[in-house]
Design a protein around this motif. Structure first.
Motif, PDB file in Angstrom:
ATOM      1  N   TRP A 191      40.559 -76.647  70.781  1.00  0.00           N
ATOM      2  CA  TRP A 191      41.798 -76.410  71.535  1.00  0.00           C
ATOM      3  C   TRP A 191      42.945 -76.072  70.584  1.00  0.00           C
ATOM      4  N   LYS A 192      43.588 -74.947  70.807  1.00  0.00           N
ATOM      5  CA  LYS A 192      44.747 -74.595  69.977  1.00  0.00           C
ATOM      6  C   LYS A 192      46.021 -74.552  70.797  1.00  0.00           C
ATOM      7  N   SER A 193      45.909 -74.005  72.009  1.00  0.00           N
ATOM      8  CA  SER A 193      47.074 -73.922  72.878  1.00  0.00           C
ATOM      9  C   SER A 193      46.543 -73.698  74.290  1.00  0.00           C
ATOM     10  N   ALA A 194      47.441 -73.688  75.256  1.00  0.00           N
ATOM     11  CA  ALA A 194      46.993 -73.470  76.625  1.00  0.00           C
ATOM     12  C   ALA A 194      46.311 -72.108  76.764  1.00  0.00           C
ATOM     13  N   ASP A 195      46.731 -71.148  75.944  1.00  0.00           N
ATOM     14  CA  ASP A 195      46.131 -69.815  76.016  1.00  0.00           C
ATOM     15  C   ASP A 195      44.826 -69.716  75.235  1.00  0.00           C
ATOM     16  N   ASP A 196      44.647 -70.653  74.343  1.00  0.00           N
ATOM     17  CA  ASP A 196      43.464 -70.621  73.480  1.00  0.00           C
ATOM     18  C   ASP A 196      42.827 -72.013  73.505  1.00  0.00           C
ATOM     19  N   PRO A 197      42.223 -72.338  74.649  1.00  0.00           N
ATOM     20  CA  PRO A 197      41.869 -73.740  74.891  1.00  0.00           C
ATOM     21  C   PRO A 197      40.523 -74.185  74.337  1.00  0.00           C
ATOM     22  N   GLY A 198      39.891 -73.372  73.489  1.00  0.00           N
ATOM     23  CA  GLY A 198      38.630 -73.814  72.904  1.00  0.00           C
ATOM     24  C   GLY A 198      37.545 -73.903  73.967  1.00  0.00           C
ATOM     25  N   THR A 199      36.722 -74.951  73.877  1.00  0.00           N
ATOM     26  CA  THR A 199      35.586 -75.059  74.803  1.00  0.00           C
ATOM     27  C   THR A 199      36.007 -75.456  76.217  1.00  0.00           C
ATOM     28  N   ARG A 200      37.204 -75.938  76.383  1.00  0.00           N
ATOM     29  CA  ARG A 200      37.674 -76.506  77.656  1.00  0.00           C
ATOM     30  C   ARG A 200      36.851 -77.714  78.089  1.00  0.00           C
ATOM     31  N   LYS A 201      36.008 -78.208  77.214  1.00  0.00           N
ATOM     32  CA  LYS A 201      35.135 -79.324  77.608  1.00  0.00           C
ATOM     33  C   LYS A 201      35.536 -80.605  76.900  1.00  0.00           C
ATOM     34  N   CYS A 202      35.296 -81.710  77.568  1.00  0.00           N
ATOM     35  CA  CYS A 202      35.482 -83.011  76.934  1.00  0.00           C
ATOM     36  C   CYS A 202      34.267 -83.263  76.066  1.00  0.00           C
ATOM     37  N   ASP A 203      34.290 -82.739  74.851  1.00  0.00           N
ATOM     38  CA  ASP A 203      33.071 -82.771  74.044  1.00  0.00           C
ATOM     39  C   ASP A 203      33.223 -83.491  72.710  1.00  0.00           C
ATOM     40  N   VAL A 204      34.402 -84.012  72.412  1.00  0.00           N
ATOM     41  CA  VAL A 204      34.531 -84.784  71.171  1.00  0.00           C
ATOM     42  C   VAL A 204      35.034 -86.177  71.536  1.00  0.00           C
ATOM     43  N   LEU A 205      34.123 -87.125  71.515  1.00  0.00           N
ATOM     44  CA  LEU A 205      34.485 -88.485  71.938  1.00  0.00           C
ATOM     45  C   LEU A 205      34.993 -89.298  70.765  1.00  0.00           C
ATOM     46  N   ASN A 206      36.151 -89.922  70.952  1.00  0.00           N
ATOM     47  CA  ASN A 206      36.583 -90.948  70.002  1.00  0.00           C
ATOM     48  C   ASN A 206      35.938 -92.250  70.466  1.00  0.00           C
ATOM     49  N   THR A 207      35.012 -92.759  69.668  1.00  0.00           N
ATOM     50  CA  THR A 207      34.183 -93.892  70.091  1.00  0.00           C
ATOM     51  C   THR A 207      34.870 -95.248  69.926  1.00  0.00           C
ATOM     52  N   MET A 208      36.138 -95.239  69.572  1.00  0.00           N
ATOM     53  CA  MET A 208      36.859 -96.504  69.388  1.00  0.00           C
ATOM     54  C   MET A 208      36.784 -97.352  70.668  1.00  0.00           C
ATOM     55  N   VAL A 209      36.518 -98.645  70.487  1.00  0.00           N
ATOM     56  CA  VAL A 209      36.407 -99.542  71.641  1.00  0.00           C
ATOM     57  C   VAL A 209      37.543-100.554  71.620  1.00  0.00           C
ATOM     58  N   TYR A 210      38.259-100.630  72.720  1.00  0.00           N
ATOM     59  CA  TYR A 210      39.324-101.622  72.869  1.00  0.00           C
ATOM     60  C   TYR A 210      39.045-102.505  74.072  1.00  0.00           C
ATOM     61  N   THR A 211      39.611-103.690  74.035  1.00  0.00           N
ATOM     62  CA  THR A 211      39.405-104.597  75.171  1.00  0.00           C
ATOM     63  C   THR A 211      40.043-104.040  76.441  1.00  0.00           C
ATOM     64  N   TYR A 212      41.259-103.507  76.340  1.00  0.00           N
ATOM     65  CA  TYR A 212      41.946-103.125  77.587  1.00  0.00           C
ATOM     66  C   TYR A 212      41.281-101.975  78.310  1.00  0.00           C
ATOM     67  N   ASN A 213      40.541-101.128  77.541  1.00  0.00           N
ATOM     68  CA  ASN A 213      39.833-100.037  78.201  1.00  0.00           C
ATOM     69  C   ASN A 213      38.673-100.536  79.068  1.00  0.00           C
ATOM     70  N   GLN A 214      38.260-101.772  78.879  1.00  0.00           N
ATOM     71  CA  GLN A 214      37.204-102.335  79.716  1.00  0.00           C
ATOM     72  C   GLN A 214      37.822-103.098  80.891  1.00  0.00           C
ATOM     73  N   GLY A 215      39.162-103.202  80.914  1.00  0.00           N
ATOM     74  CA  GLY A 215      39.797-104.081  81.895  1.00  0.00           C
ATOM     75  C   GLY A 215      40.429-103.374  83.073  1.00  0.00           C
ATOM     76  N   VAL A 216      41.296-102.420  82.784  1.00  0.00           N
ATOM     77  CA  VAL A 216      42.144-101.856  83.845  1.00  0.00           C
ATOM     78  C   VAL A 216      41.317-101.266  84.993  1.00  0.00           C
ATOM     79  N   ILE A 217      40.166-100.698  84.663  1.00  0.00           N
ATOM     80  CA  ILE A 217      39.342-100.097  85.715  1.00  0.00           C
ATOM     81  C   ILE A 217      38.868-101.151  86.730  1.00  0.00           C
TER      82      ILE A 217
END
Ligand SMILES: *[C@@H]1O[C@H](CO)[C@@H](O)[C@H](O)[C@H]1NC(C)=O
Ligand SMILES: *[C@@H]1O[C@H](CO)[C@@H](O)[C@H](O)[C@H]1NC(C)=O
Ligand SMILES: *[C@@H]1O[C@H](CO)[C@@H](O)[C@H](O)[C@H]1NC(C)=O
Ligand SMILES: *[C@@H]1O[C@H](CO)[C@@H](O)[C@H](O)[C@H]1NC(C)=O
Ligand SMILES: *[C@@H]1O[C@H](CO)[C@@H](O)[C@H](O)[C@H]1NC(C)=O
Ligand SMILES: *[C@@H]1O[C@H](CO)[C@@H](O)[C@H](O)[C@H]1NC(C)=O
Ligand SMILES: *[C@@H]1O[C@H](CO)[C@@H](O)[C@H](O)[C@H]1NC(C)=O
Length: 619
Positions: A340-366
């Protein structure tokens, strides 16, 4: 007459006391002031809500009253410290907080008040039974004193949340990220839920067909400002839903390169379903008018806007299918879009690079979102998904092995930890996370409330019979009951960190295994100064201000102006603390030390334990 009423109620209380000390929620209007014109009735002429809509029969009580009272005192102590030491009434806020953490702190206060008011009857009978001599006059005096004192306590804190309405920097939040706005929405919805609950339990007879006998608690006048703020911020935040990338999902911040993260999406789901269930309508047209609904209110008086429900359903179906969870079942932090570079040049447009960091709150709010989705739709799958996640969290703390010091992904020895806890390297963000987890876990498992029963009645969902919501509700509560020992273990661990001033620390428990909480493979800790785990080079520089070009300008993240992430890039080295450099008397003095955010973590876990101890379907 008043005296007779009190004695009558007291005898009822004492009569049931030996059988049940954890009462189901029901009208307990012992605290209601009698308006001069109101009829005083010895017997309630209408059935209490619990009889009109059958609640599951209370389980056999198992919690000794001494145990409840101990947790009650711990919880009140923690709340007192949070409010006396950190809240400034004249400023209407916690001055050391930042905007989003303040919104969370307000949420904790409102939720704690809900837990306290739900159990006013239990505590009352507890205190009375301690000193009851059998003398009716004396009992009556104690009851009156206690009721007044209790009401005063509730009002004391409620005044503070009301002051926070004005102390909250709402203008600043309007220019922050979408998750910041959604914390604000959840905070004011929680405040409204408390107002309605306190009024239902102690003042109003919600089923009275006679409008003139309705008595509302004065705090309900704060419904309109609270609803207004929730509506305005929900409206602003919902602009973060984006279908041009990844076929949906919320982006974190309009000021950064697109990052579709767990927290913003979970907040959007929880806030959307919260708006659907609890938002009472808003007729204040400043600064802009809400979309007026053509539909009438439902018979429970709420608009229940179907677009809110739709947003929650779509939000969850996107998140659930997004592949954001890792092998351990826990949510990672979020997705970048490669190229992704800009709205006009959005790369793959896919959610394809996951930041695997795990936090407690991300398991909670849902979790609170899933409970709401179940309530609104009747689909058990939402609750099942929630329980699966909770079980994965328990496993990631090492539970049930309490003896081990081995990091298991989200804690050790059965105690919940964020990765920054053991090294004392949490930012102000990280210090807030565990409390958020416990708040939403408690919300997931709490008792059904009168307001929700009215919603179900209004939705024609009470005639479902054996296969209907009640069956699922009982199944749900039975699953929730099994979390009790883990919650108690965590509450005790939090209490261990209390210092001489009653302040609770960040790293719960009593281990000495400092700084052995490795980040997951491929993770960047955006929330705590950007520490990086192994093999995370691919993510370097992906998160930056919109418009900035270079891939590795981490100092130009632009986060300071948008999110108040403090000290980004100037963080202490994650591995900086070793036992040799630092021989602490108290590990919780390291880093930012004890703060209002760490205190709120203590309040949240103690409130959870209090809820489990006092709810008959959980005890
Ligand atoms: C009960 O009695 C004890 C000892 O006299 C006293 O400390 C406590 O405050 C009393 N409780 C109430 C509710 O009056
Ligand atoms: C409502 O209650 C008031 C006061 O008790 C009473 O005077 C009035 O007749 C009642 N109205 C109806 C419609 O029952
Ligand atoms: C809906 O309920 C709100 C709040 O109770 C009330 O102000 C409004 O008049 C109701 N609207 C309709 C169309 O009944
Ligand atoms: C989910 O993510 C994993 C790696 O995190 C990947 O191996 C897998 O192919 C993904 N599944 C789908 C359906 O995209
Ligand atoms: C969420 O995803 C899981 C696994 O793909 C699936 O089994 C479950 O039914 C989904 N939940 C809902 C509510 O659709
Ligand atoms: C419930 O039933 C009533 C009466 O049949 C109907 O007027 C109302 O629209 C129904 N409510 C919902 C939410 O379906
Ligand atoms: C903490 O652990 C140490 C050593 O394991 C022990 O000596 C100490 O008593 C413990 N403190 C508490 C409060 O349990």
């Amino acid at each position: 007459m008043r005296a007779l009423l009190v004695i009558h109620r007291l005898l009822c209380l004492l009569a049931v006391f030996s059988e049940t000390n954890a009462l189901a929620l029901r009208s307990q209007d012992v605290l209601a002031p009698l308006s001069p014109n109101a009829q005083i009735r010895l017997e309630d002429s209408t059935d209490p809500p619990s009889k009109q809509l059958p609640l599951p029969a209370p389980e056999k009580p198992s919690e000794p009253i001494g145990s409840i009272s101990r947790t009650y005192n711990d919880l009140l102590d923690a709340l007192n410290v949070m409010q006396d030491d950190y809240f400034q009434l004249w400023q209407g806020t916690w001055p050391t907080s930042i905007d989003w953490t303040a919104a969370v702190l307000g949420t904790h206060v409102s939720a704690t008040l809900s837990s306290l008011t739900s159990t006013a009857g239990d505590v009352l009978s507890n205190l009375l039974s301690e000193n009851a001599s059998g003398n009716h006059k004396e009992l009556e005096d104690i009851t009156e004193q206690y009721s007044l004192g209790f009401e005063n306590l509730i009002n004391h804190y409620f005044d503070q949340t009301s002051a926070f309405y004005f102390g909250e920097d709402a203008f600043a939040v309007r220019n922050q990220a979408f998750d910041d706005m959604l914390w604000v929405v959840l905070g004011w919805l929680e405040n409204i839920k408390f107002q309605v609950l306190h009024s239902d339990l102690h003042y109003d007879d919600p089923f009275s067909p006679n409008e003139t006998t309705k008595r509302l608690w004065h705090g309900t006048q704060f419904q309109s400002p609270a609803a207004h703020r929730a509506r305005v911020f929900y409206g602003l935040a919902s602009g973060g839903w984006d279908v041009s990338l990844c076929n949906g999902g919320m982006i974190w911040s309009p000021y950064l390169t697109p990052y579709k993260n767990a927290i913003t999406n979970e907040l959007y789901i929880a806030a959307s379903i919260g708006m659907y269930l609890y938002f009472p309508g808003d007729f204040i047209d400043s600064p802009f008018m809400g979309t007026t609904l053509d539909d009438e209110n439902w018979s429970d008086g709420y608009p229940h806007d179907p677009t809110h429900l739709q947003a929650a359903i779509e939000g969850y179906s996107w998140l659930n299918a997004s592949n954001m969870t890792g092998a351990n079942g826990l949510y990672g932090d979020g997705f970048h879009i490669s190229g992704w570079k800009s709205a006009d040049d959005p790369g793959t447009r896919k959610c394809d690079v996951l930041n695997t960091m795990v936090y407690t709150y991300n398991q909670g709010v849902i979790l609170s979102g899933l409970r709401g989705l179940w309530l609104a739709t009747g689909l058990q799958q939402y609750l099942s998904d929630g329980h699966r996640l909770v079980n994965d969290v328990l496993l990631a703390t090492g539970w049930p092995d309490k003896g081990s010091q081995q990091w298991e992904g989200l804690g050790r020895g059965g105690v919940l930890e964020d990765a920054c806890d053991s090294s004392g390297s949490c930012s102000q963000n990280g210090q807030t996370f565990k409390g958020i987890f416990f708040h939403h876990l408690a919300e997931f498992c709490r008792d059904i409330r009168p307001q929700e029963l009215r919603f179900l009645a209004s939705a024609n969902r009470t005639g479902d019979g054996e296969d209907g919501w009640q069956y699922v509700y009982e199944w749900h509560q039975a699953r929730c009951r099994t979390y009790r020992p883990w919650i108690e273990h965590n509450a005790n661990a939090a209490l261990l960190t209390k210092n001489g001033d009653g302040k609770i620390g960040e790293w719960w428990g009593n281990t000495t295994a400092t700084d052995v909480s490795p980040l997951p493979q491929g993770a960047i800790d955006y929330q705590n100064y950007g520490a990086q785990g192994e093999d995370s080079e691919a993510l370097t520089g992906l998160l930056r201000s919109r418009g900035s070009k270079g891939p590795s300008e981490d100092e130009t993240l632009g986060l300071d102006s948008t999110r108040q992430l403090q000290g980004w890039g100037t963080a202490p080295e994650r591995s900086g603390f070793t036992e040799r450099d630092y021989a602490p008397n108290d590990y919780n003095d390291r880093g930012r030390g004890r703060t209002v955010e760490t205190q709120s973590g203590g309040v949240a876990v103690l409130r959870a334990l209090y809820q489990w101890k006092t709810t008959s379907s959980l005890a």
